[in-house]
Scaffold this motif. Sequence first.
Motif, short mmCIF file in Angstrom:
data_model
loop_
_atom_site.label_atom_id
_atom_site.label_comp_id
_atom_site.label_asym_id
_atom_site.label_seq_id
_atom_site.Cartn_x
_atom_site.Cartn_y
_atom_site.Cartn_z
N PRO A 22 0.82 -1.22 0.00
CA PRO A 22 0.00 0.00 0.00
C PRO A 22 0.85 1.27 0.00
CG PRO A 22 -0.90 -1.59 1.55
CD PRO A 22 0.44 -2.12 1.11
N SER A 23 1.96 1.25 0.76
CA SER A 23 2.85 2.42 0.79
C SER A 23 3.52 2.65 -0.55
CB SER A 23 3.91 2.24 1.88
OG SER A 23 3.33 2.19 3.15
N ILE A 24 3.96 1.54 -1.18
CA ILE A 24 4.60 1.65 -2.49
C ILE A 24 3.61 2.20 -3.52
CG2 ILE A 24 5.54 0.31 -4.42
CD1 ILE A 24 6.89 -1.49 -2.32
N ALA A 25 2.38 1.71 -3.47
CA ALA A 25 1.37 2.16 -4.43
C ALA A 25 1.10 3.66 -4.27
CB ALA A 25 0.08 1.37 -4.24
N GLU A 26 1.04 4.12 -3.02
CA GLU A 26 0.79 5.55 -2.79
C GLU A 26 1.96 6.38 -3.27
OE1 GLU A 26 -0.66 8.53 0.79
OE2 GLU A 26 -0.31 6.40 1.21
N CYS A 27 3.18 5.92 -3.00
CA CYS A 27 4.37 6.64 -3.45
C CYS A 27 4.43 6.66 -4.98
CB CYS A 27 5.62 6.00 -2.88
SG CYS A 27 7.15 6.83 -3.35
N ARG A 28 4.16 5.52 -5.58
CA ARG A 28 4.21 5.43 -7.04
C ARG A 28 3.21 6.40 -7.67
NH1 ARG A 28 2.25 0.60 -7.79
NH2 ARG A 28 4.20 -0.49 -7.33
N ALA A 29 2.02 6.47 -7.09
CA ALA A 29 1.00 7.39 -7.63
C ALA A 29 1.47 8.84 -7.54
CB ALA A 29 -0.31 7.21 -6.86
N ARG A 30 2.13 9.19 -6.42
CA ARG A 30 2.63 10.56 -6.28
C ARG A 30 3.75 10.84 -7.28
NH1 ARG A 30 3.45 14.71 -7.01
NH2 ARG A 30 4.05 16.48 -5.69
N LEU A 31 4.63 9.86 -7.49
CA LEU A 31 5.71 10.03 -8.45
C LEU A 31 5.17 10.13 -9.87
CD1 LEU A 31 8.24 7.46 -6.95
CD2 LEU A 31 8.46 9.96 -6.91
N GLU A 32 4.14 9.35 -10.18
CA GLU A 32 3.55 9.42 -11.52
C GLU A 32 2.94 10.78 -11.78
OE1 GLU A 32 0.94 6.06 -11.46
OE2 GLU A 32 2.54 4.62 -11.94
N PRO A 92 11.30 4.10 -14.77
CA PRO A 92 10.09 3.55 -14.16
C PRO A 92 9.91 4.03 -12.72
CG PRO A 92 11.35 1.83 -15.28
CD PRO A 92 12.22 3.06 -15.25
N THR A 93 8.67 4.32 -12.35
CA THR A 93 8.44 4.83 -10.99
C THR A 93 8.78 3.78 -9.93
OG1 THR A 93 6.08 4.29 -11.26
CG2 THR A 93 6.76 6.58 -11.59
N ASP A 94 8.70 2.49 -10.26
CA ASP A 94 9.12 1.46 -9.30
C ASP A 94 10.60 1.61 -8.97
OD1 ASP A 94 6.66 0.28 -8.98
OD2 ASP A 94 6.99 -1.24 -10.53
N VAL A 95 11.40 1.95 -9.97
CA VAL A 95 12.83 2.17 -9.75
C VAL A 95 13.03 3.41 -8.88
CG1 VAL A 95 15.03 2.72 -10.86
CG2 VAL A 95 13.50 1.00 -11.87
N MET A 96 12.25 4.45 -9.13
CA MET A 96 12.35 5.66 -8.31
C MET A 96 12.04 5.36 -6.85
SD MET A 96 10.55 8.61 -10.61
CE MET A 96 10.91 8.87 -12.35
N VAL A 97 11.01 4.56 -6.60
CA VAL A 97 10.67 4.20 -5.22
C VAL A 97 11.88 3.56 -4.54
CG1 VAL A 97 9.25 2.70 -3.76
CG2 VAL A 97 8.20 3.92 -5.68
N ASP A 98 12.52 2.63 -5.23
CA ASP A 98 13.70 1.96 -4.67
C ASP A 98 14.81 2.97 -4.37
OD1 ASP A 98 12.40 -0.44 -4.92
OD2 ASP A 98 13.49 -1.08 -6.71
#
Length: 198
Positions: free
Chosen positions: A129-139, A152-158
Amino acid sequence: MISDPNSERRSERARRAILDAAFDLVNRKGFAKLTIEAIAAQAGVGKPTIYRWWRSKGAVVLEAMREELGDDFAFPDTGDIAADLTTQITAVSQRLVTGRISEAFKGVVGEAQNDPALMKAFRETVLEPSIAECRARLESAVAAGQLRSDVPTDVMVDLFYAPIHYRHFLGFGDDAVRHSAELVQDVLLGLRPRPDAA
């Protein structure tokens, strides 16, 4: 006429007492020394009551930790991605250093390495859930032209959150974890749109 006791209310009281006891004990004694017996004794319930709702001490602590967290890690959206990342990462790192979840978080993640069911529950209820929220903000920041669209936003999260957990779990010290948010500007240097991008 005396009414029958409300079993739902009684069960909720027991559940709350168990979660409170687990959280108190994990913070005072550490996860390794935590036992179901100790939780039951402090909560004033029998071990079968705990095992009726949770399969292990890790599962009890995970639920207690989730309730403690609530929406503390909610991601702000002020329109300034640098400010929002700094605010959110500061909140996460502060809670891991000084908050009541620190010992529980380390304990659950450690236990989950050898407990696939606990790892699955941790990922589904805390991490994803935290990753999804962060990814949405990055997108939304990508869409606003604040971040590159070719990463990719998944890479940004990492890139943003790996340093916190790396420092927290490998014992770099509280100051190192607490100052993880200072890396936001450094990471953003590589994620801002390139001037020569079409």
